[in-house]
Scaffold this motif. Sequence first.
Motif, PDB file in Angstrom:
ATOM      1  N   LEU B 184       1.153  -9.998   4.376  1.00 50.19           N
ATOM      2  CA  LEU B 184       0.583 -11.160   3.683  1.00 50.19           C
ATOM      3  C   LEU B 184      -0.868 -10.925   3.268  1.00 50.19           C
ATOM      4  N   GLN B 185      -1.545 -10.054   4.025  1.00 49.29           N
ATOM      5  CA  GLN B 185      -2.934  -9.741   3.686  1.00 49.29           C
ATOM      6  C   GLN B 185      -3.019  -8.626   2.648  1.00 49.29           C
ATOM      7  N   GLY B 186      -1.904  -8.273   2.084  1.00 48.02           N
ATOM      8  CA  GLY B 186      -1.929  -7.274   1.018  1.00 48.02           C
ATOM      9  C   GLY B 186      -1.767  -5.844   1.493  1.00 48.02           C
ATOM     10  N   VAL B 187      -1.361  -5.640   2.760  1.00 49.78           N
ATOM     11  CA  VAL B 187      -1.127  -4.279   3.241  1.00 49.78           C
ATOM     12  C   VAL B 187       0.275  -3.851   2.835  1.00 49.78           C
ATOM     13  N   ASN B 188       0.380  -2.684   2.254  1.00 49.86           N
ATOM     14  CA  ASN B 188       1.696  -2.148   1.919  1.00 49.86           C
ATOM     15  C   ASN B 188       2.283  -1.512   3.181  1.00 49.86           C
ATOM     16  N   THR B 189       2.982  -2.320   3.963  1.00 51.98           N
ATOM     17  CA  THR B 189       3.398  -1.845   5.290  1.00 51.98           C
ATOM     18  C   THR B 189       4.398  -0.700   5.204  1.00 51.98           C
ATOM     19  N   ASN B 190       5.214  -0.670   4.157  1.00 51.46           N
ATOM     20  CA  ASN B 190       6.154   0.447   4.014  1.00 51.46           C
ATOM     21  C   ASN B 190       5.411   1.767   3.940  1.00 51.46           C
ATOM     22  N   TRP B 191       4.358   1.745   3.126  1.00 50.14           N
ATOM     23  CA  TRP B 191       3.574   2.953   2.954  1.00 50.14           C
ATOM     24  C   TRP B 191       2.862   3.313   4.263  1.00 50.14           C
ATOM     25  N   VAL B 192       2.302   2.295   4.909  1.00 46.57           N
ATOM     26  CA  VAL B 192       1.613   2.524   6.183  1.00 46.57           C
ATOM     27  C   VAL B 192       2.563   3.150   7.204  1.00 46.57           C
ATOM     28  N   GLN B 193       3.788   2.634   7.253  1.00 47.54           N
ATOM     29  CA  GLN B 193       4.745   3.171   8.225  1.00 47.54           C
ATOM     30  C   GLN B 193       5.081   4.628   7.931  1.00 47.54           C
ATOM     31  N   ALA B 194       5.216   4.938   6.641  1.00 48.64           N
ATOM     32  CA  ALA B 194       5.504   6.331   6.286  1.00 48.64           C
ATOM     33  C   ALA B 194       4.337   7.233   6.682  1.00 48.64           C
ATOM     34  N   VAL B 195       3.098   6.759   6.452  1.00 47.31           N
ATOM     35  CA  VAL B 195       1.922   7.547   6.835  1.00 47.31           C
ATOM     36  C   VAL B 195       1.896   7.756   8.348  1.00 47.31           C
ATOM     37  N   VAL B 196       2.203   6.677   9.091  1.00 50.91           N
ATOM     38  CA  VAL B 196       2.162   6.772  10.551  1.00 50.91           C
ATOM     39  C   VAL B 196       3.231   7.733  11.059  1.00 50.91           C
ATOM     40  N   PHE B 197       4.424   7.652  10.485  1.00 49.18           N
ATOM     41  CA  PHE B 197       5.466   8.585  10.924  1.00 49.18           C
ATOM     42  C   PHE B 197       5.037  10.014  10.607  1.00 49.18           C
ATOM     43  N   GLY B 198       4.436  10.186   9.435  1.00 49.32           N
ATOM     44  CA  GLY B 198       3.915  11.502   9.066  1.00 49.32           C
ATOM     45  C   GLY B 198       2.889  11.998  10.070  1.00 49.32           C
ATOM     46  N   LEU B 199       1.971  11.126  10.457  1.00 46.27           N
ATOM     47  CA  LEU B 199       0.945  11.505  11.432  1.00 46.27           C
ATOM     48  C   LEU B 199       1.579  11.867  12.780  1.00 46.27           C
ATOM     49  N   GLY B 200       2.530  11.034  13.219  1.00 42.66           N
ATOM     50  CA  GLY B 200       3.184  11.283  14.504  1.00 42.66           C
ATOM     51  C   GLY B 200       3.864  12.642  14.519  1.00 42.66           C
ATOM     52  N   VAL B 201       4.569  12.943  13.425  1.00 41.19           N
ATOM     53  CA  VAL B 201       5.254  14.233  13.331  1.00 41.19           C
ATOM     54  C   VAL B 201       4.230  15.364  13.253  1.00 41.19           C
ATOM     55  N   ALA B 202       3.145  15.140  12.506  1.00 40.51           N
ATOM     56  CA  ALA B 202       2.106  16.175  12.415  1.00 40.51           C
ATOM     57  C   ALA B 202       1.560  16.502  13.803  1.00 40.51           C
ATOM     58  N   PHE B 203       1.394  15.479  14.644  1.00 45.27           N
ATOM     59  CA  PHE B 203       0.937  15.715  16.019  1.00 45.27           C
ATOM     60  C   PHE B 203       1.919  16.605  16.782  1.00 45.27           C
ATOM     61  N   ALA B 204       3.204  16.313  16.617  1.00 46.00           N
ATOM     62  CA  ALA B 204       4.213  17.121  17.310  1.00 46.00           C
ATOM     63  C   ALA B 204       4.170  18.562  16.813  1.00 46.00           C
ATOM     64  N   VAL B 205       4.048  18.727  15.492  1.00 48.59           N
ATOM     65  CA  VAL B 205       4.007  20.068  14.906  1.00 48.59           C
ATOM     66  C   VAL B 205       2.773  20.837  15.392  1.00 48.59           C
TER      67      VAL B 205
END
Lengths: 330, 294
Positions: B184-205
């Motif tokens: 509602l505050q204008g955050v594109n949560t889909n995009w945020v979630q994809a970035v977060v999953f990317g970060l999480g995987v990057a940590f594992a890698v």
Amino acid sequence: MISRPRALTYGNVWLSVILLAVMALYPFVFGKAMNFGVSTLLLAGFAMSWNILGGWAGQLSLGHAALLGIGAYTVTLFAIPERAPAWLGLAGPVAPWWGTLIGMGLAALLALVWGWLTFGLRGSYFVLSSIAVALIIRLVVINEDFGGGAEGLFMPDLPKLFGLDLFDRKVEYGLAFFFVALTLLVTHMLRRSRLGYALQAVREDEDGARALGIDPRRMKLAAFVISAMLTALGGSIYAIYLQAFEPHTLLELPLSVQIALMAIIGGRSSIQGPIIGALLLAIFGEVFRNIFANANLLIYGVLILAVTLFAPDGLVGLFKRRGSKLGANR
Amino acid sequence: MDPNTQALVQTLAQGLLTGGIYALIGTGLSLIFGVMRVINFAHGDFLAVGMFIALFLFQRLHLDPYLSLLIAAPIGFGLGYLVQRFLLARLGDRLESSSMLATLGIGLILSNGLLLGFGAQPQSINVAYATKTFALGGIQISLPLLIAGLGTVLAIVLLNLFLYRTELGRAVRATAQNPLGAELQGVNTNWVQAVVFGLGVAFAVVAGVLLLPLLYAFPTVGENYTLKAFVVTVLGGLGNLPGAIAGGLILGIIESLGAYYLSNNYRDAYGLVVFLVVLLLRPEGLFGRTVKRV
């Protein structure tokens, strides 16, 4: 776990009878491919046994290999002359059917303790704890003397069962068929029982079921014990079929995952789903064996992704849905 | 120092450094869970992917594993981003259990894909520093383990700067707290979630690459680490980042102490037992506050 009306999707008795009849005819038609037959039947039985806990009670276990292993290890240990007496001070090895019953008892005991400890946990927490419990059991079997270490155990010569040689593939097929038929029978009986209805209520809405006077933990425990005993029975037959086994093939996470995924891919919501899932994956495994060699779980990965994306109720659910859509259009 | 104290200090140091790596793996898993309530069953398999990227670059291009981080981390991020965007996001708001199954499937595809590509034989790299140790106040510390520990600290500092000093980091925290409100505050949560999953995987890698000089790489090496990541996050409280760091260090120390004083054969079991006990007594984790039972 999944709130969607399931009652309509339970298969009928006739479908089970037809499936059993087809299985009974298999040795007469494909007498040359008995290994495929026995292993597929056993997998189907494991998937159905898993489904009593995973599908009916909605408790996704990724530790069933441990229960299977208990069945296999017990029947073998009790049949080996040098090991059996030392254990309990028995005079000699125990006949395999007694060994099987003891294994089933041990599995039931483990399920009671394991379930009692973990059924307070919901959803992912139970899944995680099931992996942990199974891994601890695996470490004990590998490291303690009785399990034969990483090399595993050899099944000794077994006495004849009603004059039949237990190492004859056709006899083993008969045992595996008995395992599947029994599991199917139990599932059907469960469907019509108080326990069965209570389990469905707990799965759909645990708090609602509690409000109706159902004790969810007790129901789940009952389902777990039944599931565990059947799995251990299958494990004993598996040990006789394999004759030699090692913890590596019998107690690892991939086998637990495989058992669960067969049931889920076929359909947790139906009685025959796990059989169909097991058959399908066995055929896939056979077809792709030359291409993928030991990377055979690849196909499970692809299928489970496809199922979660497109058919959350499994393949059987998918067909049922298609069917009811057609019916509605008419 | 008398020999007993020295052994204890040595064991603790070893455990603390190993725990650092566990913390790195657990942080990625916890970050993903915190934002999207998905338990990533493929986490350890992404770690294995990291190991094999570094192994491949070392064998083909003689690239030092630590340098290959520059290539492996972005690949991990991209992989995670794509997986979230094109697979997990499609599950919509269907339950925890279907995302769990989907990540289980992704893990199987990754580990079996590695098996097809690299074979089952355990492989290792022979760099000069792999076996190098140095003495610090009478205790021996392996150089790659120390580098891995320092790498963990650096990665976690960077993550904190990202979360608390950038606009996107704010969006991530907002999404974790209340996805609808953030939307509602204008955050594109889909995009945020994809970035977060990317970060999480990057940590594992990254953890995988850091572990390569210390361990043999084989396609199913991740299995064990998926579980360790769970242990770490459950100890610290699912979704609790500082908790994940503490959980990692605790797991490392428990394993080292157990292996030294009880039996090395049961090294992997000590953490699991503690994990089960914590799960039963405090499902919200040792450091969790108000997380209700899911």
